[in-house]
Scaffold this motif. Structure first.
Motif, PDB file in Angstrom:
ATOM      1  N   TYR A 119     -42.205 -19.559 -36.436  1.00  0.00           N
ATOM      2  CA  TYR A 119     -41.961 -20.750 -37.261  1.00  0.00           C
ATOM      3  C   TYR A 119     -41.677 -21.967 -36.386  1.00  0.00           C
ATOM      4  CZ  TYR A 119     -41.684 -17.646 -41.282  1.00  0.00           C
ATOM      5  OH  TYR A 119     -41.976 -16.736 -42.258  1.00  0.00           O
ATOM      6  N   PRO A 120     -42.022 -23.167 -36.906  1.00  0.00           N
ATOM      7  CA  PRO A 120     -41.839 -24.393 -36.107  1.00  0.00           C
ATOM      8  C   PRO A 120     -40.440 -24.988 -36.221  1.00  0.00           C
ATOM      9  CG  PRO A 120     -42.908 -24.946 -38.156  1.00  0.00           C
ATOM     10  CD  PRO A 120     -42.733 -23.448 -38.160  1.00  0.00           C
ATOM     11  N   PHE A 121     -39.427 -24.132 -36.165  1.00  0.00           N
ATOM     12  CA  PHE A 121     -38.039 -24.583 -36.232  1.00  0.00           C
ATOM     13  C   PHE A 121     -37.343 -24.249 -34.921  1.00  0.00           C
ATOM     14  CE2 PHE A 121     -38.772 -22.751 -40.652  1.00  0.00           C
ATOM     15  CZ  PHE A 121     -39.213 -23.941 -41.191  1.00  0.00           C
ATOM     16  N   VAL A 122     -36.250 -24.922 -34.676  1.00  0.00           N
ATOM     17  CA  VAL A 122     -35.391 -24.589 -33.548  1.00  0.00           C
ATOM     18  C   VAL A 122     -34.356 -23.601 -34.073  1.00  0.00           C
ATOM     19  CG1 VAL A 122     -33.689 -25.493 -31.926  1.00  0.00           C
ATOM     20  CG2 VAL A 122     -35.742 -26.816 -32.438  1.00  0.00           C
ATOM     21  N   PHE A 123     -34.184 -22.487 -33.370  1.00  0.00           N
ATOM     22  CA  PHE A 123     -33.219 -21.464 -33.771  1.00  0.00           C
ATOM     23  C   PHE A 123     -32.046 -21.483 -32.802  1.00  0.00           C
ATOM     24  CE2 PHE A 123     -37.003 -20.247 -35.915  1.00  0.00           C
ATOM     25  CZ  PHE A 123     -36.586 -19.638 -37.087  1.00  0.00           C
ATOM     26  N   GLY A 136     -13.650 -25.243 -30.644  1.00  0.00           N
ATOM     27  CA  GLY A 136     -15.015 -25.745 -30.667  1.00  0.00           C
ATOM     28  C   GLY A 136     -16.027 -24.618 -30.790  1.00  0.00           C
ATOM     29  N   TRP A 137     -17.258 -24.899 -30.366  1.00  0.00           N
ATOM     30  CA  TRP A 137     -18.358 -23.959 -30.533  1.00  0.00           C
ATOM     31  C   TRP A 137     -19.232 -23.907 -29.292  1.00  0.00           C
ATOM     32  CZ3 TRP A 137     -18.533 -20.971 -34.834  1.00  0.00           C
ATOM     33  CH2 TRP A 137     -17.700 -21.349 -35.889  1.00  0.00           C
ATOM     34  N   ILE A 138     -19.700 -22.726 -28.967  1.00  0.00           N
ATOM     35  CA  ILE A 138     -20.759 -22.553 -27.968  1.00  0.00           C
ATOM     36  C   ILE A 138     -22.031 -22.335 -28.759  1.00  0.00           C
ATOM     37  CG2 ILE A 138     -21.686 -21.063 -26.161  1.00  0.00           C
ATOM     38  CD1 ILE A 138     -18.774 -20.310 -25.477  1.00  0.00           C
ATOM     39  N   VAL A 139     -23.008 -23.204 -28.588  1.00  0.00           N
ATOM     40  CA  VAL A 139     -24.255 -23.100 -29.338  1.00  0.00           C
ATOM     41  C   VAL A 139     -25.380 -22.842 -28.352  1.00  0.00           C
ATOM     42  CG1 VAL A 139     -25.812 -24.265 -30.933  1.00  0.00           C
ATOM     43  CG2 VAL A 139     -23.353 -24.675 -31.094  1.00  0.00           C
ATOM     44  N   GLU A 140     -26.086 -21.739 -28.560  1.00  0.00           N
ATOM     45  CA  GLU A 140     -27.194 -21.355 -27.681  1.00  0.00           C
ATOM     46  C   GLU A 140     -28.506 -21.397 -28.445  1.00  0.00           C
ATOM     47  OE1 GLU A 140     -26.239 -17.454 -26.231  1.00  0.00           O
ATOM     48  OE2 GLU A 140     -24.520 -18.159 -25.078  1.00  0.00           O
ATOM     49  N   GLU A 141     -29.506 -21.992 -27.832  1.00  0.00           N
ATOM     50  CA  GLU A 141     -30.841 -22.024 -28.431  1.00  0.00           C
ATOM     51  C   GLU A 141     -31.583 -20.740 -28.087  1.00  0.00           C
ATOM     52  OE1 GLU A 141     -34.796 -24.851 -28.221  1.00  0.00           O
ATOM     53  OE2 GLU A 141     -32.816 -25.797 -28.156  1.00  0.00           O
ATOM     54  N   ILE A 142     -32.272 -20.203 -29.064  1.00  0.00           N
ATOM     55  CA  ILE A 142     -33.046 -18.974 -28.870  1.00  0.00           C
ATOM     56  C   ILE A 142     -34.398 -19.327 -28.312  1.00  0.00           C
ATOM     57  CG2 ILE A 142     -34.115 -16.982 -30.037  1.00  0.00           C
ATOM     58  CD1 ILE A 142     -31.075 -16.853 -29.958  1.00  0.00           C
TER      59      ILE A 142
END
Length: 142
Positions: A119-123, A136-142
């Motif tokens: 899919y053309p989305f960022v996960f 806070g948050w640690i956010v990792e891109e797949i």
């Protein structure tokens, strides 16, 4: 030949033997804490919703929805991410939040990677940082 008979005390406990396919019990307990009815947020998801709301107020996010999009990965295989997030630049991102990295299972990782390739989305996957370490948050891109 006789053997002495020993009575069991009240404090005696018997632990059941672990079955060969029991898996990681601690991980199963952690996962079970997050299982709520569809559409109901757990504590981690609610905290992340508040984080998204703050980003929306700051103008970084235009819109978000909890469990708003269900993606088909294969026959009888779906992925419902926690949050669909529309960024202010028009990019649609799929955010999944987990209580910690230990409960981000291999199955979930594979589904996210397949979805990212299909899919053309960022996960992205978000993990909370303990308050003792600044929050806070640690956010990792797949």
């Amino acid at each position: 030949m006789t053997f002495p008979i020993r009575k069991a005390s009240a404090q005696t406990t018997v632990k059941p033997a672990k079955s060969a396919g029991s898996g990681n019990q601690a991980q199963k307990r952690l996962q079970a804490l997050g299982r709520l009815p569809v559409g109901q947020l757990n504590k981690t998801e609610e905290a992340y919703r508040q984080h998204l709301e703050a980003r929306k107020f700051a103008g970084e996010i235009v819109w978000y929805r909890f469990e708003g999009i269900k993606l088909r990965l294969a026959d009888n295989c779906f992925l419902t991410v926690d949050f669909a997030v529309l960024m202010s630049n028009g990019l649609l991102e799929m955010h999944d939040c987990k209580g910690c990295k230990a409960i981000f299972t291999d199955d979930a990782k594979v589904k996210m990677k397949v979805a990212a390739a299909s899919y053309p989305f960022v996960f992205k996957v978000a993990f909370p940082v303990p308050k003792s370490k600044g929050g806070g948050w640690i956010v990792e891109e797949i």
